[in-house]
Design a protein around this motif. Structure first.
Motif, PDB file in Angstrom:
ATOM      1  N   LYS A  40      46.708  97.256 -57.109  1.00 49.79           N
ATOM      2  CA  LYS A  40      47.453  96.030 -56.912  1.00 49.79           C
ATOM      3  C   LYS A  40      47.523  95.291 -58.242  1.00 49.79           C
ATOM      4  O   LYS A  40      46.520  95.123 -58.925  1.00 49.79           O
ATOM      5  CB  LYS A  40      46.749  95.160 -55.869  1.00 49.79           C
ATOM      6  CG  LYS A  40      47.431  93.867 -55.600  1.00 49.79           C
ATOM      7  CD  LYS A  40      46.665  93.059 -54.572  1.00 49.79           C
ATOM      8  CE  LYS A  40      47.310  91.714 -54.384  1.00 49.79           C
ATOM      9  NZ  LYS A  40      46.530  90.860 -53.498  1.00 49.79           N
ATOM     10  N   THR A  52      43.338  76.101 -51.911  1.00 46.62           N
ATOM     11  CA  THR A  52      42.707  77.403 -52.099  1.00 46.62           C
ATOM     12  C   THR A  52      41.577  77.620 -51.112  1.00 46.62           C
ATOM     13  O   THR A  52      40.868  76.693 -50.736  1.00 46.62           O
ATOM     14  CB  THR A  52      42.127  77.534 -53.519  1.00 46.62           C
ATOM     15  OG1 THR A  52      41.220  76.464 -53.748  1.00 46.62           O
ATOM     16  CG2 THR A  52      43.200  77.502 -54.564  1.00 46.62           C
ATOM     17  N   THR A  53      41.438  78.875 -50.716  1.00 49.23           N
ATOM     18  CA  THR A  53      40.359  79.316 -49.841  1.00 49.23           C
ATOM     19  C   THR A  53      39.763  80.567 -50.466  1.00 49.23           C
ATOM     20  O   THR A  53      40.495  81.508 -50.779  1.00 49.23           O
ATOM     21  CB  THR A  53      40.903  79.653 -48.437  1.00 49.23           C
ATOM     22  OG1 THR A  53      41.631  78.532 -47.948  1.00 49.23           O
ATOM     23  CG2 THR A  53      39.786  79.992 -47.489  1.00 49.23           C
ATOM     24  N   PRO A  54      38.438  80.608 -50.662  1.00 46.01           N
ATOM     25  CA  PRO A  54      37.839  81.805 -51.263  1.00 46.01           C
ATOM     26  C   PRO A  54      37.975  83.022 -50.348  1.00 46.01           C
ATOM     27  O   PRO A  54      37.915  82.876 -49.128  1.00 46.01           O
ATOM     28  CB  PRO A  54      36.361  81.446 -51.430  1.00 46.01           C
ATOM     29  CG  PRO A  54      36.243  79.990 -51.179  1.00 46.01           C
ATOM     30  CD  PRO A  54      37.446  79.569 -50.400  1.00 46.01           C
ATOM     31  N   HIS A  55      38.165  84.176 -50.948  1.00 50.34           N
ATOM     32  CA  HIS A  55      38.096  85.420 -50.182  1.00 50.34           C
ATOM     33  C   HIS A  55      36.683  85.561 -49.639  1.00 50.34           C
ATOM     34  O   HIS A  55      35.755  84.892 -50.110  1.00 50.34           O
ATOM     35  CB  HIS A  55      38.405  86.619 -51.067  1.00 50.34           C
ATOM     36  CG  HIS A  55      39.825  86.685 -51.515  1.00 50.34           C
ATOM     37  ND1 HIS A  55      40.230  87.544 -52.499  1.00 50.34           N
ATOM     38  CD2 HIS A  55      40.944  86.018 -51.140  1.00 50.34           C
ATOM     39  CE1 HIS A  55      41.520  87.412 -52.707  1.00 50.34           C
ATOM     40  NE2 HIS A  55      41.975  86.472 -51.901  1.00 50.34           N
ATOM     41  N   ALA A  56      36.487  86.447 -48.700  1.00 48.58           N
ATOM     42  CA  ALA A  56      35.150  86.700 -48.155  1.00 48.58           C
ATOM     43  C   ALA A  56      34.212  87.055 -49.300  1.00 48.58           C
ATOM     44  O   ALA A  56      34.577  87.812 -50.194  1.00 48.58           O
ATOM     45  CB  ALA A  56      35.205  87.832 -47.141  1.00 48.58           C
ATOM     46  N   ASP A 101      28.308  89.231 -55.740  1.00 47.68           N
ATOM     47  CA  ASP A 101      28.957  88.159 -56.498  1.00 47.68           C
ATOM     48  C   ASP A 101      27.964  87.203 -57.137  1.00 47.68           C
ATOM     49  O   ASP A 101      28.167  86.734 -58.240  1.00 47.68           O
ATOM     50  CB  ASP A 101      29.898  87.345 -55.610  1.00 47.68           C
ATOM     51  CG  ASP A 101      31.259  87.989 -55.471  1.00 47.68           C
ATOM     52  OD1 ASP A 101      31.553  88.927 -56.225  1.00 47.68           O
ATOM     53  OD2 ASP A 101      32.022  87.563 -54.598  1.00 47.68           O
ATOM     54  N   HIS A 130      32.281  80.011 -55.950  1.00 49.17           N
ATOM     55  CA  HIS A 130      32.960  80.065 -54.661  1.00 49.17           C
ATOM     56  C   HIS A 130      32.328  79.112 -53.659  1.00 49.17           C
ATOM     57  O   HIS A 130      33.016  78.549 -52.825  1.00 49.17           O
ATOM     58  CB  HIS A 130      32.959  81.486 -54.103  1.00 49.17           C
ATOM     59  CG  HIS A 130      33.754  82.443 -54.943  1.00 49.17           C
ATOM     60  ND1 HIS A 130      34.320  83.577 -54.418  1.00 49.17           N
ATOM     61  CD2 HIS A 130      34.073  82.452 -56.256  1.00 49.17           C
ATOM     62  CE1 HIS A 130      34.951  84.236 -55.371  1.00 49.17           C
ATOM     63  NE2 HIS A 130      34.809  83.574 -56.492  1.00 49.17           N
ATOM     64  N   HIS A 149      40.667  86.084 -56.652  1.00 45.96           N
ATOM     65  CA  HIS A 149      39.544  85.803 -55.762  1.00 45.96           C
ATOM     66  C   HIS A 149      39.777  84.711 -54.732  1.00 45.96           C
ATOM     67  O   HIS A 149      38.876  84.423 -53.936  1.00 45.96           O
ATOM     68  CB  HIS A 149      38.308  85.454 -56.593  1.00 45.96           C
ATOM     69  CG  HIS A 149      37.826  86.605 -57.407  1.00 45.96           C
ATOM     70  ND1 HIS A 149      37.013  87.589 -56.901  1.00 45.96           N
ATOM     71  CD2 HIS A 149      38.083  86.955 -58.691  1.00 45.96           C
ATOM     72  CE1 HIS A 149      36.772  88.484 -57.837  1.00 45.96           C
ATOM     73  NE2 HIS A 149      37.414  88.131 -58.933  1.00 45.96           N
ATOM     74  N   PHE A 150      40.957  84.106 -54.727  1.00 51.52           N
ATOM     75  CA  PHE A 150      41.240  83.033 -53.781  1.00 51.52           C
ATOM     76  C   PHE A 150      42.587  83.246 -53.121  1.00 51.52           C
ATOM     77  O   PHE A 150      43.513  83.757 -53.742  1.00 51.52           O
ATOM     78  CB  PHE A 150      41.244  81.670 -54.495  1.00 51.52           C
ATOM     79  CG  PHE A 150      39.910  81.276 -55.038  1.00 51.52           C
ATOM     80  CD1 PHE A 150      39.012  80.560 -54.269  1.00 51.52           C
ATOM     81  CD2 PHE A 150      39.533  81.637 -56.317  1.00 51.52           C
ATOM     82  CE1 PHE A 150      37.764  80.208 -54.764  1.00 51.52           C
ATOM     83  CE2 PHE A 150      38.291  81.291 -56.829  1.00 51.52           C
ATOM     84  CZ  PHE A 150      37.407  80.580 -56.038  1.00 51.52           C
ATOM     85  N   ASP A 151      42.668  82.845 -51.848  1.00 51.51           N
ATOM     86  CA  ASP A 151      43.959  82.754 -51.177  1.00 51.51           C
ATOM     87  C   ASP A 151      44.512  81.384 -51.532  1.00 51.51           C
ATOM     88  O   ASP A 151      43.781  80.383 -51.468  1.00 51.51           O
ATOM     89  CB  ASP A 151      43.796  82.883 -49.657  1.00 51.51           C
ATOM     90  CG  ASP A 151      43.314  84.268 -49.246  1.00 51.51           C
ATOM     91  OD1 ASP A 151      43.753  85.259 -49.862  1.00 51.51           O
ATOM     92  OD2 ASP A 151      42.508  84.352 -48.311  1.00 51.51           O
TER      93      ASP A 151
END
Length: 81
Positions: free
Chosen positions: A4, A16-20, A25, A30, A66-68
């Motif tokens: 990707k 923004t929302t952090p990925h799982a 990490d 985050h 790393h974030f949505d």
């Protein structure tokens, strides 16, 4: 296997929302952004805010990976904190 392509987060204001979290990490900022935060990107650097206070910053490539993110309209950006 196809990779990707990730591009830096463009200039703008976002929610923004952090990925799982990934187990390896460690402390990476985050936690400060979870469960979501307002952020401002200049296309190179991204600063995250909660309750009007800066809580974390990272480069725009890391933020994109790393974030949505959801682009905020200028009308709601001032109330996103």
């Amino acid at each position: 296997m196809t990779r990707k392509t990730i591009t830096p987060l463009p200039r703008g204001q976002y929610w923004t929302t952090p990925h799982a979290p990934f187990a390896l990490d460690g402390p990476n900022g985050h936690d400060e952004v979870f469960p979501g935060a307002h952020c401002v990107s200049d296309g190179k650097w991204v600063t995250f805010y909660k309750n009007g206070e800066e809580v974390w910053a990272c480069n725009a490539m890391y933020a994109a990976a790393h974030f949505d993110v959801a682009l905020l309209s200028s009308a709601c950006a001032s109330t996103a904190d």
